[in-house]
Scaffold this motif. Structure first.
Motif, short mmCIF file in Angstrom:
data_model
loop_
_atom_site.label_atom_id
_atom_site.label_comp_id
_atom_site.label_asym_id
_atom_site.label_seq_id
_atom_site.Cartn_x
_atom_site.Cartn_y
_atom_site.Cartn_z
N GLU A 1 0.95 -1.29 -0.07
CA GLU A 1 -0.09 -0.01 0.00
C GLU A 1 0.87 1.37 0.10
OE1 GLU A 1 -3.24 0.17 -0.37
OE2 GLU A 1 -3.28 -2.05 -0.32
N GLY A 2 2.27 1.31 0.03
CA GLY A 2 3.15 2.19 0.07
C GLY A 2 3.33 3.08 1.29
N TYR A 3 3.10 2.35 2.37
CA TYR A 3 3.01 2.87 3.52
C TYR A 3 4.21 3.55 3.85
CZ TYR A 3 2.81 3.52 8.72
OH TYR A 3 2.96 4.26 10.17
N GLY A 4 4.50 4.77 4.33
CA GLY A 4 5.85 5.52 4.46
C GLY A 4 5.99 6.42 5.58
N MET A 5 5.19 6.12 6.76
CA MET A 5 5.16 6.96 7.67
C MET A 5 6.57 7.00 8.35
SD MET A 5 2.79 7.43 11.09
CE MET A 5 3.02 8.91 12.36
N ASP A 6 7.25 8.04 8.75
CA ASP A 6 8.47 8.12 9.03
C ASP A 6 8.52 8.95 10.31
OD1 ASP A 6 11.36 7.78 9.42
OD2 ASP A 6 11.97 9.22 7.71
N LEU B 1 -3.95 15.64 1.98
CA LEU B 1 -2.87 16.57 1.98
C LEU B 1 -2.51 17.10 0.51
CD1 LEU B 1 -0.41 18.10 3.26
CD2 LEU B 1 0.89 15.94 2.78
N ALA B 2 -2.72 16.15 -0.62
CA ALA B 2 -2.74 16.62 -1.82
C ALA B 2 -3.83 17.90 -2.38
CB ALA B 2 -2.89 15.42 -2.78
N ARG B 3 -4.82 17.52 -1.69
CA ARG B 3 -6.09 18.61 -1.90
C ARG B 3 -5.70 19.88 -1.39
NH1 ARG B 3 -9.26 13.88 -0.90
NH2 ARG B 3 -10.02 14.83 0.84
N ASP C 1 8.28 16.69 2.59
CA ASP C 1 6.92 16.19 1.84
C ASP C 1 6.54 14.99 2.76
OD1 ASP C 1 7.00 18.07 -0.01
OD2 ASP C 1 7.97 16.75 -1.66
N ASN C 2 7.52 14.03 3.08
CA ASN C 2 7.11 13.09 3.82
C ASN C 2 6.73 13.34 5.42
OD1 ASN C 2 8.19 10.78 5.99
ND2 ASN C 2 7.30 9.59 4.16
N MET D 1 3.13 13.82 9.80
CA MET D 1 2.42 14.64 10.68
C MET D 1 0.67 14.62 10.52
SD MET D 1 4.32 15.66 12.90
CE MET D 1 2.99 16.76 13.81
N MET D 2 0.39 14.70 9.28
CA MET D 2 -1.11 14.66 9.14
C MET D 2 -1.67 13.57 9.64
SD MET D 2 -3.92 15.46 7.64
CE MET D 2 -3.74 16.52 5.93
#
Length: 765
Positions: free
Chosen positions: A94-99, A217-219, A250-251, A256-257
């Motif tokens: 799913e491309g999870y990338g929380m850092d 976030l993109a919107r 960006d990440n 944080m969102m």
């Protein structure tokens, strides 16, 4: 390290410590109680069951929070239960990338980001959100008020913080049901112990949460880039990203969102549920806030201390480091159980009791401490205060329903999944007075003002103790037992003009009633005269406290107690305690003559072997120089009496660095306003990494609070020392009546309500 236990010489920790399991029944039922053994005997231990070093005492937890270089927050969001390969595959797919977020970011990047994003969390900025919060609460309450029953979590406490979080961020709030499941999934994924099958389902939820955050976030980013006039914390971060993309990456925006929705939502929801559970269980305290809503901020703080939603937090040692006398090795993972620290009797008196009148509840560790202290602490406080105020005003007859409370199993967040309550709609006060729906009061944003925490007590007895000295026994009008207190404690009696007078407690500490003695001084400010004329049996007095800024050091090798006149009141309580402990002590009691000496009969009857009387009229004045010279090395000297006595003792102590002196003044020569002003200076706050300017017309205490730092205070006249902070560098202009001459010469502490720096100070806060 701790002593060997259970005849196991191979390990310095007890079997109970080594087998400690945060997912066990004891910890999940009551984290603070599960670690009572640790607070008492093994404050830092290694849990083999979980592979973590556990820290349970207040001062040790605070020390770990304070040093975010030695104790890195990098593992704060690390999964406590390692992910299964199947769960990892779901997240990867799913491309999870929380850092990194503000929670688990190391320096120097952490503070660079924090500074860029901090303005929205200032008390003045948060106050603008109060009307929105109140409207949300009223809407939820309107929907249930005629129903007579509710699950407060489902009907109000979950959705209000979520909507507030989304509004604060500027995020659309269309899909609360989905966000609720996302938030729970993140909690279980990070701090829970899901089964292998559950891990896959949790991973699916976490991944959806991540992708949802990215879509939103993109919107929002598109709106910023289009130059639209949009507002909210996430929009501010997006703008910061355009200015400093190497800091606000960006990440980081997407991480944080996701993180702040959990941080601002679930913690407040669970803390609010805990608060209602505790207040409705302790009915007399619920009734007290219904009668006096000014107590609500204090009730919020005490509930956060006693039963906060943030139970524990994590760190990892970057080098070998000593905590509480135990060396934690480099790479050691640390579990700081704030719920345990918040019940530490070394910092909080009667720590297991809920007491909304407690004077130092705001010292709790629920929000963490130092540079990583929760930025959203004040919005959480504000939400809880508004929710409790609205419900208590409109449903004062609310009752807990019979129920079995359940909690989501995890190590860090705690609060009931449901909280059922009942009430009789026919007794709703607004049926008789519809205006009650709209008469809510606003509270200042931030920690409560201690001066607003007032009990109304009945004078159970008032009788002469000596010439011009009135003995007063205070009791709770409802018949509840008043809390016990420690020797040296005092209460503040609030006068009709709003000013207060301090009186030491001198009766049995656990009697359930409080005893004070008032010396009439017709040349004083009028408080003692008013007490003698108005505080008769049956009168009601507004009382703050107890507070204790004059603590007895029980572990000293020997004690010398010195009382001058009415100063016998705290000193007698110390003598009683030392006698009960079987500790060696000498008691010196000075006065003009026997007729003017309060409690003299009791002193002579109960402390005959230790007391030496000094009577001016008999020519037996106290020889302070000899008393100090004769004191055994390592003695603790406690003194209370006239200023001249205390000043003389202070000067004599310079000859005996092997002794420790503590004294208490109850009056100052200067007004609080005069003490708070003076030469401007700059201050660097090392724990929170802030640089501030203290102007001529403000005190250091006022500036620290204006920056959102929680600094306790009581008298704000330089008399009590409750607002003391540690000074690392700089010269101090001391104006207090708390520190001894030796302590002032050391230059390592400042009383922030009155003392000032000379040009620049570096302090630890």
């Amino acid at each position: 390290m701790a002593a060997t236990h259970d005849n196991d010489a191979a390990c310095p920790f007890s079997r109970q410590a080594r087998s400690f399991d945060p997912f066990g029944v004891a910890y999940q039922s009551d984290p603070a109680e599960a670690l009572r053994f640790s607070r008492e005997d093994e404050p830092v231990f290694y849990s083999e069951a979980m592979g973590y070093w556990v820290v349970s005492r207040y001062d040790d937890i605070k020390a770990v929070f304070r040093d975010n270089i030695t104790f890195s927050p990098a593992n704060a969001l690390e999964k406590i239960t390692p992910a299964t390969p199947e769960a990892v595959a779901v997240l990867k797919r799913e491309g999870y990338g929380m850092d990194r977020t503000l929670v688990n970011e190391d320096e120097p990047v952490h503070m660079a980001r924090r500074r860029a994003l901090l303005d929205a969390f200032a008390p003045d900025a948060l106050a603008e959100h109060a009307p929105m919060v109140r409207d949300l609460v009223r809407e939820k309450l309107d929907a249930i008020i005629e129903r007579g029953h509710s699950d407060l979590v489902e009907d109000m406490l979950w959705d209000v913080p979520l909507t507030v979080a989304l509004t604060f961020l500027g995020v659309p709030d269309d899909d609360m049901t989905t966000l609720r499941s996302f938030s729970v999934a993140h909690t279980v994924n990070t701090w829970g112990k899901p089964t292998p099958d559950q891990q896959v389902a949790v991973a699916e939820g976490v991944a959806k949460f991540w992708n949802y955050s990215g879509d939103v976030l993109a919107r929002m980013s598109a709106q910023v880039d289009a130059g639209k006039d949009v507002h909210g914390w996430m929009y501010d971060m997006i703008r910061q990203n355009r200015v400093m993309p190497d800091i606000v990456t960006d990440n980081y925006l997407q991480s944080m969102m996701m993180a702040i929705i959990v941080a601002a939502h679930e913690t407040t929801a669970l803390a609010s549920a805990n608060a209602f559970r505790e207040l409705l269980t302790h009915r007399h305290q619920w009734d007290a806030i219904c009668r006096d809503p000014a107590l609500i901020p204090a009730a919020v703080e005490e509930c956060l201390r006693h039963s906060g939603s943030m139970v524990a937090w994590r760190r990892i040692a970057t080098r070998d480091a000593a905590v509480g006398g135990v060396t934690i090795p480099e790479g050691g993972r640390i579990l700081m159980v704030m719920a345990s620290g918040n019940r530490d009797p070394r910092h909080f008196e009667n720590p297991d009791a809920l007491d909304i009148w407690r004077d130092n509840s705001a010292d709790h560790l629920t929000f963490g401490y130092g540079a990583h202290q929760c930025m959203g602490k004040n919005i959480g406080r504000m939400e809880m205060a508004i929710i409790i105020e609205e419900v208590s005003r409109r449903l004062p007859h609310l009752q807990l329903a019979e129920q079995e409370l359940t909690y989501l199993p995890n190590i860090s967040l705690r609060g009931p999944e449901a909280l059922r309550v009942t009430w009789d709609p026919a007794k709703n006060p607004e049926r008789q007075d519809p205006s009650l729906r709209h008469t809510g009061r606003n509270f200042p944003v931030g920690a409560p003002d201690r001066k607003s925490i007032v009990r109304r007590l009945r004078v159970a007895e008032a009788a002469p103790l000596a010439q011009n000295i009135l003995g007063i026994t205070l009791a709770d009008p409802a018949g509840e037992r008043l809390p016990s207190w420690s020797p040296g404690a005092h209460v503040d009696i609030v006068m009709p003009d709003g000013e207060s007078r301090k009186y030491s407690l001198c009766g049995p500490a656990d009697a359930g009633e409080w005893q004070i003695a008032v010396l009439r001084d017709d040349l004083g400010r009028g408080g003692s005269r008013w007490m003698h004329e108005n505080a008769g049996t049956g009168a009601t007095l507004p009382v703050r406290g107890p507070h204790n800024h004059f603590r007895l050091e029980e572990d000293a090798a020997h004690h010398v107690l010195i009382a001058g006149g009415i100063g016998i009141t705290p000193i007698l309580a110390m003598a009683d305690r030392l006698k009960a402990l079987g500790k060696p002590y000498a008691l010196h009691y000075a006065g003009r003559n026997r007729a003017r000496m309060a409690h003299l009969d009791r002193v002579e009857a109960e402390h005959a072997d230790a007391v030496e009387l000094h009577l001016s009229d008999d020519g037996t004045r106290s020889d302070l120089e000899k008393i100090v010279a004769d004191a055994p090395a390592g003695s603790f000297i406690a003194a209370c009496g006239p200023a001249r006595l205390l000043d003389q003792l202070d000067a004599l102590m310079s000859r005996r660095p092997d002794l420790r002196l503590r004294f208490e003044h109850f009056s100052s020569d200067d007004s609080a306003a005069e003490l708070a002003t003076g030469q401007a200076f700059d201050v660097e706050c090392t724990d929170s990494d802030l640089s501030l300017h203290v102007p001529q017309d403000r005190s250091l205490l006022q500036v620290l609070r204006g920056a959102g730092l929680d600094v306790p205070s009581d008298c704000e006249e330089g008399l009590c020392g409750s607002c003391e902070v540690v000074v690392e560098e700089g010269q101090i202009e001391h104006r207090d009546r708390v520190l001894t001459a030796v302590e002032r010469a050391a230059g390592d502490r400042i009383i922030t309500c009155c003392s000032r720096g000379r040009e620049r100070l570096k302090i630890k806060i």
